[in-house]
Design an enzyme around this catalytic site. Structure first.
Site, mmCIF file in Angstrom:
data_model
loop_
_atom_site.group_PDB
_atom_site.id
_atom_site.type_symbol
_atom_site.label_atom_id
_atom_site.label_comp_id
_atom_site.label_asym_id
_atom_site.label_seq_id
_atom_site.Cartn_x
_atom_site.Cartn_y
_atom_site.Cartn_z
ATOM 1 C CG ASP A 101 -8.355 -4.450 -2.796
ATOM 2 O OD1 ASP A 101 -7.577 -3.507 -3.036
ATOM 3 O OD2 ASP A 101 -9.584 -4.327 -2.792
ATOM 4 C CG HIS A 104 -2.075 0.919 1.102
ATOM 5 N ND1 HIS A 104 -2.008 2.267 1.360
ATOM 6 C CD2 HIS A 104 -3.342 0.667 0.697
ATOM 7 C CE1 HIS A 104 -3.193 2.810 1.124
ATOM 8 N NE2 HIS A 104 -4.020 1.863 0.724
#
Ligand code: SDX
Length: 431
Positions: A366, A308
């Site tokens: 996700d 991320h």
């Protein structure tokens, strides 16, 4: 605006330029460079905006090092456990948790805007049956500006409010109808006697031939997934919505732009890509092969659902999602789901590997969401439409904040030009 007592001094060719430093409520200070080009005749350079604040905002705060996510100051794990999606929508839109009366009014307002203009049904039918539901979402949401002319004037606060409610209310219907169209089943209309998540599940899975009972456990899990995806500061799709809106484009067109950006596998498309990766891995004994590929500098392969831009610790949404995956799959009697086993073992091996630890790569939102969605009966092609559905309130809240900001102006970045200097045209016979 934040306190501006501190300054930063930049020396360029012997000339000192003093730049204000703005201090936030939370997070790092920012250097205000708005006057830099005028004073120093230089641009800053930051492809991907890794060190650039594009705006000030009061909506969401992320501390990537602590793995903290706040919506209007409330931690995401508390909202996921104690609140529900429409209450989180109210919080994101208006800044405070609603009273019971305000909440009921808001829920009724959203519920009574869930139907689509009947003519839009024909718009769906213009697509091929095998169109990806995200392609349909981009098209249909953009087309809303051709159907709802009475809420496209962004200078009118009332029209902005109507457009906001319409988008939040109609996204489940649009996403569900995109799914129904892709599987050749008839559209199912929303019902006003159902909550937001139950309505969506029923529009996706009910058929006219028989009654459909929504499983309350799945409805609660669906609602929590919506909450976990609601907003996330200035991510790529939110920045797209802000940039599109800065030209004065209508909200439906701007949200369609956000949906298009979210579709990418590096962003919201990662939930679909992650489940496809888990399917490709298949069994835990193949995990080392995929970890090796992800670490190989000569291979652009990446572990989907990992890493991320901001979180350099656990994504707090992934933590909640993992708990929810365990609960939902156990309640559905599929706790031995092979993909869940592969996901847990992949996470364990990756987090023990110095490559991932050194680069601070952790599972993101996700990584586990697709496992729950598949267990609920959704095909992988519906994962990103569900992300779009949930993120609409975040896009709209950020859009409203930007439109109402007196500093708002069209976004127009500059560049580092490394092309040809001026040169004269050469006729084709002389080339
Ligand atoms: C979302 O921004 C948001 O808030 C987004 C989001 C939201 O709610 O809106 O949180 C939703 O988009 C989550 C992210 C979903 N995407 C994925 O899961 C796709 C896989 N992850 C990546 O491609 C990547 O991690 C990003 C895109 C998420 C972040 O990329 P960055 O910040 O640009 O980081 P990077 O590409 O510069 O990577 C840093 C290093 C690189 O190695 P070096 O060049 O330094 O040697 O880490 C490596 C990368 O190769 N790396 C990975 C990796 N992610 C980064 N290596 C293997 N597998 C990965 N997943």
């Amino acid at each position: 605006m934040a306190d501006t007592a501190k300054t930063a001094t930049l020396t360029i060719d012997g000339k000192e330029i003093e730049l204000p430093i703005l201090s936030p409520t939370l997070g790092p200070d920012v250097i205000d460079i708005r006057k830099l080009y005028a004073q120093g005749d230089v641009f800053t350079y930051d492809p991907g905006f890794t060190s650039t604040a594009s705006c000030d905002s009061t909506i969401t705060f992320i501390d990537g090092d602590k793995g903290e996510l706040l919506h209007r100051g409330y931690p995401i794990d508390q909202l996921a456990e104690k609140s529900h999606f429409l209450e989180v929508c109210y919080l994101l839109l208006y800044g405070e948790l609603p009273s019971a009366t305000k909440l009921e009014e808001f829920e009724n307002l959203v519920t009574n805007h869930t139907m689509l203009h009947e003519q839009m049904m024909y718009f769906f039918r213009g697509f091929r049956r095998d169109a990806h539901p995200m392609a349909i979402m981009v098209g249909v949401v953009g087309a809303m500006s051709a159907f709802y002319h009475d809420s496209t004037d962004i200078s009118d606060p009332h029209q902005r409010e109507v457009a906001s409610i319409r988008l939040i209310a109609k996204m489940p219907t649009i996403a569900a109808w995109a799914y129904k169209f892709s599987i050749g089943q008839p559209f199912v209309y929303p019902r006003n006697d159902m909550d937001y998540a139950s309505n969506f599940l029923r529009m996706c899975f009910a058929v006219p031939a028989e009654d459909y009972e929504v499983n309350p456990i799945l409805a609660r899990a669906m609602d929590r997934i919506f909450t976990l995806h609601a907003d996330h500061e200035q991510n790529a799709s939110t920045s797209t919505v802000r940039l599109a809106s800065s030209s004065g484009a209508n909200p439906f067109a701007c949200i369609a732009a956000g949906i298009a950006c979210l579709w990418g596998p590096a962003h919201g498309g990662a939930n679909q890509a992650c489940l496809e990766m888990l399917e490709e891995i298949g069994t835990v004994d193949r995990i080392p092969e995929f970890i090796a590929r992800a670490k190989d500098k000569n291979d652009d392969y990446r572990l989907m659902g990992f890493g991320h831009r901001v979180y350099k610790n656990f994504d707090p949404r992934a933590t909640v999602m993992k708990q929810s995956a365990d609960e939902v799959l156990e309640l559905l009697g599929v706790e031995n789901n092979p993909k869940l086993q592969v996901a847990k073992e992949l996470e364990r091996q990756a987090l023990e590997d110095p490559y991932f630890a050194d680069k601070k790569l952790f599972p993101n939102v996700d990584f586990y969401s697709g496992i729950i969605l598949e267990a609920m009966g959704f095909p992988t092609s519906m994962f990103t439409p569900i992300f779009s559905l949930a993120r609409t309130v975040g896009w709209i809240s950020q859009w409203k904040e930007m439109i109402a900001d007196p500093q708002n102006k069209i976004g127009r970045p500059r560049q580092l030009y490394v092309g040809e200097k001026a040169r004269d045209y050469v006729d084709v016979e002389n080339r």
